[in-house]
Design a protein around this motif. Structure first.
Motif, PDB file in Angstrom:
ATOM      1  N   ALA A  58       0.768  -1.119   0.016  1.00  0.00           N
ATOM      2  CA  ALA A  58      -0.145   0.044   0.087  1.00  0.00           C
ATOM      3  C   ALA A  58       0.920   1.316   0.126  1.00  0.00           C
ATOM      4  CB  ALA A  58      -1.022   0.221   1.096  1.00  0.00           C
ATOM      5  N   VAL A  59       0.440   1.959  -0.803  1.00  0.00           N
ATOM      6  CA  VAL A  59       1.167   3.442  -1.011  1.00  0.00           C
ATOM      7  C   VAL A  59       0.331   4.493   0.116  1.00  0.00           C
ATOM      8  CG1 VAL A  59       1.968   5.668  -2.475  1.00  0.00           C
ATOM      9  CG2 VAL A  59       1.894   3.139  -3.260  1.00  0.00           C
ATOM     10  N   ALA A  60       1.087   4.900   1.055  1.00  0.00           N
ATOM     11  CA  ALA A  60       0.564   5.791   2.154  1.00  0.00           C
ATOM     12  C   ALA A  60       1.150   6.812   2.544  1.00  0.00           C
ATOM     13  CB  ALA A  60       0.429   4.927   3.259  1.00  0.00           C
ATOM     14  N   GLY A  61       0.502   8.029   3.028  1.00  0.00           N
ATOM     15  CA  GLY A  61       1.101   9.317   3.583  1.00  0.00           C
ATOM     16  C   GLY A  61       0.083  10.254   3.743  1.00  0.00           C
ATOM     17  N   GLY A  62       0.654  11.420   3.912  1.00  0.00           N
ATOM     18  CA  GLY A  62      -0.281  12.683   4.305  1.00  0.00           C
ATOM     19  C   GLY A  62      -0.827  13.218   2.931  1.00  0.00           C
ATOM     20  N   THR A  63      -1.401  14.477   3.257  1.00  0.00           N
ATOM     21  CA  THR A  63      -2.241  15.212   2.217  1.00  0.00           C
ATOM     22  C   THR A  63      -1.352  15.781   1.228  1.00  0.00           C
ATOM     23  OG1 THR A  63      -2.355  17.204   3.540  1.00  0.00           O
ATOM     24  CG2 THR A  63      -3.863  15.456   3.845  1.00  0.00           C
ATOM     25  N   ASN A  64      -1.608  15.650  -0.047  1.00  0.00           N
ATOM     26  CA  ASN A  64      -0.926  16.349  -1.121  1.00  0.00           C
ATOM     27  C   ASN A  64       0.506  16.126  -1.237  1.00  0.00           C
ATOM     28  OD1 ASN A  64      -1.692  18.248  -3.259  1.00  0.00           O
ATOM     29  ND2 ASN A  64      -1.016  20.221  -2.054  1.00  0.00           N
ATOM     30  N   SER A  80      -4.820   5.783 -10.937  1.00  0.00           N
ATOM     31  CA  SER A  80      -5.652   6.786  -9.743  1.00  0.00           C
ATOM     32  C   SER A  80      -5.417   8.146 -10.116  1.00  0.00           C
ATOM     33  CB  SER A  80      -4.938   6.289  -8.358  1.00  0.00           C
ATOM     34  OG  SER A  80      -5.810   7.154  -7.416  1.00  0.00           O
ATOM     35  N   ARG A  81      -6.216   9.003 -10.294  1.00  0.00           N
ATOM     36  CA  ARG A  81      -6.319  10.450 -10.722  1.00  0.00           C
ATOM     37  C   ARG A  81      -5.239  11.065  -9.845  1.00  0.00           C
ATOM     38  NH1 ARG A  81      -6.827  13.161 -14.845  1.00  0.00           N
ATOM     39  NH2 ARG A  81      -9.146  12.397 -15.310  1.00  0.00           N
ATOM     40  N   VAL A  82      -4.469  11.992 -10.501  1.00  0.00           N
ATOM     41  CA  VAL A  82      -3.488  12.861  -9.764  1.00  0.00           C
ATOM     42  C   VAL A  82      -4.259  14.169  -9.525  1.00  0.00           C
ATOM     43  CG1 VAL A  82      -1.272  14.061  -9.860  1.00  0.00           C
ATOM     44  CG2 VAL A  82      -1.591  11.579 -10.288  1.00  0.00           C
ATOM     45  N   HIS A  83      -4.410  14.768  -8.580  1.00  0.00           N
ATOM     46  CA  HIS A  83      -4.992  16.163  -8.393  1.00  0.00           C
ATOM     47  C   HIS A  83      -4.246  17.002  -7.742  1.00  0.00           C
ATOM     48  CE1 HIS A  83      -8.202  19.026  -7.962  1.00  0.00           C
ATOM     49  NE2 HIS A  83      -9.129  18.118  -8.581  1.00  0.00           N
ATOM     50  N   PRO A  84      -4.167  18.164  -8.158  1.00  0.00           N
ATOM     51  CA  PRO A  84      -3.204  19.160  -7.594  1.00  0.00           C
ATOM     52  C   PRO A  84      -3.952  19.723  -6.302  1.00  0.00           C
ATOM     53  CG  PRO A  84      -4.488  20.342  -9.104  1.00  0.00           C
ATOM     54  CD  PRO A  84      -4.718  18.750  -9.478  1.00  0.00           C
ATOM     55  N   ASP A  85      -5.124  19.612  -5.856  1.00  0.00           N
ATOM     56  CA  ASP A  85      -5.761  20.057  -4.689  1.00  0.00           C
ATOM     57  C   ASP A  85      -5.644  18.919  -3.691  1.00  0.00           C
ATOM     58  OD1 ASP A  85      -6.401  22.298  -5.692  1.00  0.00           O
ATOM     59  OD2 ASP A  85      -8.440  21.507  -6.241  1.00  0.00           O
ATOM     60  N   ILE A 149      -1.264  -4.183  -5.261  1.00  0.00           N
ATOM     61  CA  ILE A 149      -0.816  -2.930  -4.673  1.00  0.00           C
ATOM     62  C   ILE A 149      -2.083  -1.671  -4.466  1.00  0.00           C
ATOM     63  CG2 ILE A 149       1.420  -3.026  -5.910  1.00  0.00           C
ATOM     64  CD1 ILE A 149       0.573  -1.554  -8.025  1.00  0.00           C
ATOM     65  N   LEU A 150      -2.028  -1.100  -3.654  1.00  0.00           N
ATOM     66  CA  LEU A 150      -3.067  -0.105  -3.324  1.00  0.00           C
ATOM     67  C   LEU A 150      -2.611   1.340  -3.206  1.00  0.00           C
ATOM     68  CD1 LEU A 150      -3.718  -2.902  -1.229  1.00  0.00           C
ATOM     69  CD2 LEU A 150      -5.960  -1.698  -1.536  1.00  0.00           C
ATOM     70  N   ASP A 151      -3.349   2.331  -3.692  1.00  0.00           N
ATOM     71  CA  ASP A 151      -3.181   3.777  -3.435  1.00  0.00           C
ATOM     72  C   ASP A 151      -4.189   4.019  -2.177  1.00  0.00           C
ATOM     73  OD1 ASP A 151      -2.655   6.363  -3.515  1.00  0.00           O
ATOM     74  OD2 ASP A 151      -4.005   6.860  -5.183  1.00  0.00           O
ATOM     75  N   THR A 152      -3.834   4.619  -1.184  1.00  0.00           N
ATOM     76  CA  THR A 152      -4.893   4.924   0.040  1.00  0.00           C
ATOM     77  C   THR A 152      -4.960   6.478   0.061  1.00  0.00           C
ATOM     78  OG1 THR A 152      -2.973   5.236   1.541  1.00  0.00           O
ATOM     79  CG2 THR A 152      -3.562   2.898   1.189  1.00  0.00           C
ATOM     80  N   PRO A 153      -6.207   6.663   0.741  1.00  0.00           N
ATOM     81  CA  PRO A 153      -6.524   8.084   1.244  1.00  0.00           C
ATOM     82  C   PRO A 153      -5.489   8.725   2.245  1.00  0.00           C
ATOM     83  CG  PRO A 153      -8.340   6.685   1.295  1.00  0.00           C
ATOM     84  CD  PRO A 153      -7.327   5.836   1.177  1.00  0.00           C
ATOM     85  N   ASP A 154      -5.542   9.878   2.428  1.00  0.00           N
ATOM     86  CA  ASP A 154      -4.687  10.595   3.348  1.00  0.00           C
ATOM     87  C   ASP A 154      -4.540  10.162   4.877  1.00  0.00           C
ATOM     88  OD1 ASP A 154      -4.277  12.228   1.129  1.00  0.00           O
ATOM     89  OD2 ASP A 154      -5.853  13.726   1.924  1.00  0.00           O
ATOM     90  N   VAL A 155      -3.569   9.959   5.395  1.00  0.00           N
ATOM     91  CA  VAL A 155      -3.643   9.459   6.865  1.00  0.00           C
ATOM     92  C   VAL A 155      -3.761  10.814   7.699  1.00  0.00           C
ATOM     93  CG1 VAL A 155      -2.386   7.673   6.181  1.00  0.00           C
ATOM     94  CG2 VAL A 155      -1.136   9.738   7.273  1.00  0.00           C
ATOM     95  N   LYS A 184       5.906  16.926   5.460  1.00  0.00           N
ATOM     96  CA  LYS A 184       5.185  16.009   6.030  1.00  0.00           C
ATOM     97  C   LYS A 184       5.795  14.927   6.828  1.00  0.00           C
ATOM     98  CE  LYS A 184       0.937  17.427   4.893  1.00  0.00           C
ATOM     99  NZ  LYS A 184      -0.226  17.440   6.041  1.00  0.00           N
ATOM    100  N   PHE A 185       7.073  14.828   6.596  1.00  0.00           N
ATOM    101  CA  PHE A 185       8.065  13.792   7.260  1.00  0.00           C
ATOM    102  C   PHE A 185       7.959  13.517   8.629  1.00  0.00           C
ATOM    103  CE2 PHE A 185      11.122  17.035   7.850  1.00  0.00           C
ATOM    104  CZ  PHE A 185      11.755  16.675   8.881  1.00  0.00           C
TER     105      PHE A 185
END
Length: 622
Positions: A58-64, A80-85, A149-155, A184-185
Motif C-alpha cells: 500500500a502507498v500511504a502518507g499525508g495530504t497532497n 488513480s487520478r493525480v489532483h493538485p488539490d 498494490i493499493l493507493d490509499t487516502p490521506d492519513v 510531512k515527514f
C-alpha cells in the motif's frame, strides 16, 4: 510455526471471537470492532491466512504529497487520478494481478470495504459510499501473480473518514510505501500512522517526494533519521524523487536511491523475499492482536471481570429477593372438571351405565355440600385473591430491592436504578394487573399433563378408574404456600400423604409446600382410595399449583426485573461458554508459540534461496 498451523488456529480463534462478540455486545460490553487487535484478526489474519499467500503493498502518507503519483508509477499506467488539490483521493484503488479474483475472494481480502470495479482514473476522487474500494486487474498481465498494490487516502487530512480507510488498508497490508515530503515527514498524524505499522512489523519503503535534487540529498538523510526515530521504523529501501510536473504527467518518475541497494521501487519490490515478508507481516499482526494490555487478552479479561461482577450480583438477588405467600384456596372443580373431561370420551373403557350413574351421584353430592358456591364466582374470587397476594408480593420485592441497592456494588446498583424509579414501579404494577387478567387458570401445558398422567394410570391400573371417579366427588382442596424468587430452580413439596415429587423451572425459584385443608369431605375422603389412586389425585392437584406458581412467578419476573435479570444472567454465564474458553485457550497457545519464535529469532535469520520463494525473477509493469 507452520503456515498451515497458523491458518487453522487463527480461523478457529476468529470464529470463537466473532460468536463471543455477538453475545457480549448486546449485553453492554463495548464492541472491539474499532480496535487495532480486532482489525488485525479480521482484516489481516483471517482473510490472508485462509487463502493462497500473496503480498499486499500500500502507498500511504499525508495530504497532497504525491501518493497517487507513486502508485501510478508502480502500476505503470494512470490508475488513480493525480489532483493538485489536497484531500482529493476518497477511495482506495487496488490493482490486482490477472486471474487473482478467480483464486481469491476480494470481499474476504478487504472485508470492511464495498468493492466496485474500476472504470476510470476519476473513480478514486468521485463521491460514493465511505467504505468503497475500487479494484482493477492489471491490464498488462505483467504484475506478479502474488502481489496486490493499493493507493490509499490521506492519513492526516481534514476528513477523519479518510484516516479510517487508510488504517484499514494498513492493517491488511504487508508492505507500506511511506510517501514523505519536507513538510510531512515529521507530522504527528503521519508519525502515528507509521509507528503503528512499525509496531506491527510491516516492511516499509520510504519515498521522499518533490525534493530539490541533488541539493536536498543531505536533508533527506536527516529527515530519514527523524522519521525513523519518531516511528521506530527501519525502511528496507529509501528513495528521493525530484519535483518534476512533466514527469508526473507522463508517469516517468526518477527514483534516486538513498540507501544501499535502493534502485526503483518496482524493481526493489521484486527483490523482497516473499515468504520472509509475508510471515513477518502476519507475525506482527498476530503479536499486536495478542498484546496483553490492548489486544484480545484485554478484551477477554474485560469479559471475565464483568462475568464475575454479575455472578456476584445474581447471587445477591437470589439470596435476598425471595417472598413467600399463601396461595388462595383452590376451587376443586377447576381440576376435577379437567379430569371429568378426560374421562367422558372413554366410556368404552367403563360401563356406560355405571359411568352415567356415578356422574349423576357426583353432581347431586356436590350440590348438597354445605357452603357450596357458584363455580364462576369461586373462580373470580380466586383470581382476585391471587392478584391481591401478588400485589403484596411485588411490594415486598421492591422493599428488598431497595435494601439490596443501598449496599450493592456499581454494576448491580446501575441495573436496579431504572427498576426502582417511580416510573419503573408504576409500570410494574400496571403490567402485573394486565398480565394476570390475560393469564388463564388452566393452561394447555397443564391439560396435557393431566391427560398424560391419566393415560399412564389407566394403562397401569385400569380397574381403579371407578374409585377415582368417587374420589373426585369428595377430594380435599389443597392450599399450598408459594415462595417466589428471582433466580434459581422451582420445586414442589406436598403433604407427606400425597408423596408428590420435586420439579424444576428455569430463571425463577418456586417452592410449593402443599398441606391439606379440610373441605368437601377433607383428607379423610381421599384417604379412602387405594394408595396409587390417592397419589394420582394428589399429583394432579399439586401439578396445578406447580403450573400456576410457575406462571405467576414468570409474571413477577417480567414485571420487575425481567430484562435486567436476563442481562445479569447472560453476563454471568459469558465467561463459562465454549466460545470464551476456546478463544482463551487458542490465544494462550498462540502467545506461547509466538514468544518461543521471538526467542529463536532474536538474531534475524536468513532463509535460503532454495526454500524461500522470491519475487526476484518477477517484474512489475513498466
Amino acid at each position: 510455526m507452520e503456515y498451515s498451523t497458523w491458518s487453522r488456529r487463527v480461523t478457529e480463534l476468529a470464529g470463537a471471537v466473532a460468536r463471543l462478540e455477538a453475545e457480549a455486545t448486546p449485553l453492554g460490553i463495548a464492541s472491539p470492532a474499532a480496535t487495532a487487535w480486532h482489525a488485525n484478526l479480521f482484516q489481516k489474519l483471517r482473510p490472508q491466512l485462509t487463502e493462497a499467500p500473496y503480498l499486499v503493498v500500500a502507498v500511504a502518507g499525508g495530504t497532497n504529497i504525491g501518493k497517487s503519483t507513486v502508485f501510478n508509477h508502480l502500476a505503470g499506467f494512470p490508475a488513480s487520478r493525480v489532483h493538485p488539490d489536497a484531500t482529493q483521493t476518497k477511495h482506495p484503488v487496488c490493482l490486482v494481478p490477472q486471474g487473482f479474483a478467480a483464486t481469491h475472494d476480494l470481499a474476504k481480502v478487504f472485508p470492511s470495504f464495498e468493492l466496485a470495479a474500476w472504470s476510470s482514473e476519476d473513480d478514486a476522487i468521485a463521491d460514493g459510499p465511505a467504505d468503497r474500494l475500487i479494484y482493477r486487474e492489471d491490464p498488462s498481465g505483467r504484475q506478479p501473480a502474488n502481489l496486490v498494490i493499493l493507493d490509499t487516502p490521506d492519513v492526516d487530512g481534514a476528513m477523519p473518514v479518510n484516516w479510517d480507510r487508510a488504517r484499514l488498508i494498513a492493517h491488511a497490508s504487508d508492505v507500506l510505501i511511506a510517501v514523505l515530503t519536507q513538510q510531512k515527514f515529521n507530522d504527528a498524524a503521519v508519525r502515528r500512522f507509521f509507528r503503528e505499522a512499525a509496531e506491527a512489523d510491516k516492511t516499509i519503503l520510504a519515498v521522499f517526494n518533490m525534493v530539490e535534487w541533488p541539493e536536498d540529498r543531505e536533508h533527506c538523510e536527516r529527515w530519514l533519521q527523524t522519521f525513523c526515530k519518531g516511528t521506530g521504523a527501519h525502511p528496507a529501501y529509501v528513495y528521493a524523487v525530484p519535483r518534476d510536473r512533466v514527469a508526473v504527467r507522463e508517469n516517468r518518475l526518477a527514483f534516486h536511491g538513498l540507501t544501499p541497494g535502493s534502485t526503483d521501487p518496482r524493481d526493489d519490490l521484486a527483490e523482497l523475499r516473499f515468504a520472509e515478508i509475508k510471515i513477518r507481516s502476519l507475525r506482527g499482526a498476530l503479536r499486536q492482536m495478542l498484546e496483553a494490555r490492548e489486544g484480545l487478552p484485554a478484551y477477554l479479561q474485560t469479559i471475565h471481570a464483568r462475568a464475575e461482577e454479575n455472578r456476584e450480583a445474581r447471587q445477591i438477588i437470589h439470596d435476598t429477593v425471595r417472598v413467600k405467600l399463601d396461595a388462595p384456596v383452590l376451587p376443586g372443580h377447576i381440576v376435577t372438571g379437567e379430569i371429568w373431561r378426560w374421562l367422558e370420551p372413554r366410556r368404552t373403557t367403563f360401563d356406560r351405565a355405571v359411568h352415567k350413574f356415578y356422574g349423576k351421584i357426583g353432581g347431586a353430592v356436590m350440590k348438597l355440600i354445605p357452603g357450596r358456591r357458584d363455580p364462576a364466582r369461586e373462580e373470580a374470587d380466586y383470581v382476585r385473591a391471587e392478584e391481591a397476594l401478588l400485589t403484596k408480593a411485588l411490594e415486598e420485592i421492591y422493599a428488598k430491592l431497595d435494601l439490596v441497592q443501598r449496599a450493592a456494588k456499581p454494576v448491580l446498583r446501575d441495573e436496579l436504578t431504572p427498576v426502582l424509579s417511580g416510573e419503573g414501579r408504576r409500570r410494574a404494577f400496571d403490567e402485573l394487573r394486565t398480565r394476570l387478567a390475560a393469564t388463564p387458570l388452566l393452561t394447555d401445558a397443564y391439560r396435557a399433563a393431566i391427560a398424560g398422567d391419566l393415560e399412564r394410570f389407566e394403562a397401569e391400573h385400569p380397574r381403579m378408574m371407578r374409585a377415582i371417579e368417587w374420589g373426585l366427588i369428595a377430594t380435599a382442596v389443597i392450599r399450598p404456600a408459594i415462595s417466589i424468587g428471582m433466580f434459581g430452580g422451582a420445586e414442589m413439596l406436598t403433604h407427606a400423604a400425597f408423596h408428590v415429587g420435586s420439579h424444576s423451572v428455569v430463571q425463577v425459584a418456586i417452592d410449593v409446600a402443599a398441606g391439606a385443608a379440610g373441605a368437601a369431605g377433607g383428607e379423610g375422603a381421599i384417604a379412602g382410595l387405594s394408595a396409587p389412586a390417592r397419589k394420582l389425585i394428589a399429583d394432579l392437584f399439586a401439578q396445578f399449583y406447580k403450573e400456576r406458581a410457575t406462571v405467576l412467578a414468570r409474571v413477577i419476573h417480567d414485571c420487575v426485573l425481567g430484562r435486567h435479570l436476563e442481562r445479569i444472567d447472560g453476563l454471568a454465564e459469558l465467561a463459562e461458554g465454549d466460545d470464551y474458553r476456546d478463544a482463551f485457550r487458542i490465544a494462550a497457545d498462540l502467545s506461547r508459540e509466538l514468544a518461543a519464535i521471538d526467542g529463536e529469532n532474536a538474531a534475524p535469520a536468513t532463509e535460503s534461496k532454495a526454500t524461500s520463494p522470491s519475487l526476484r525473477n518477477l517484474t512489475l509493469p513498466c
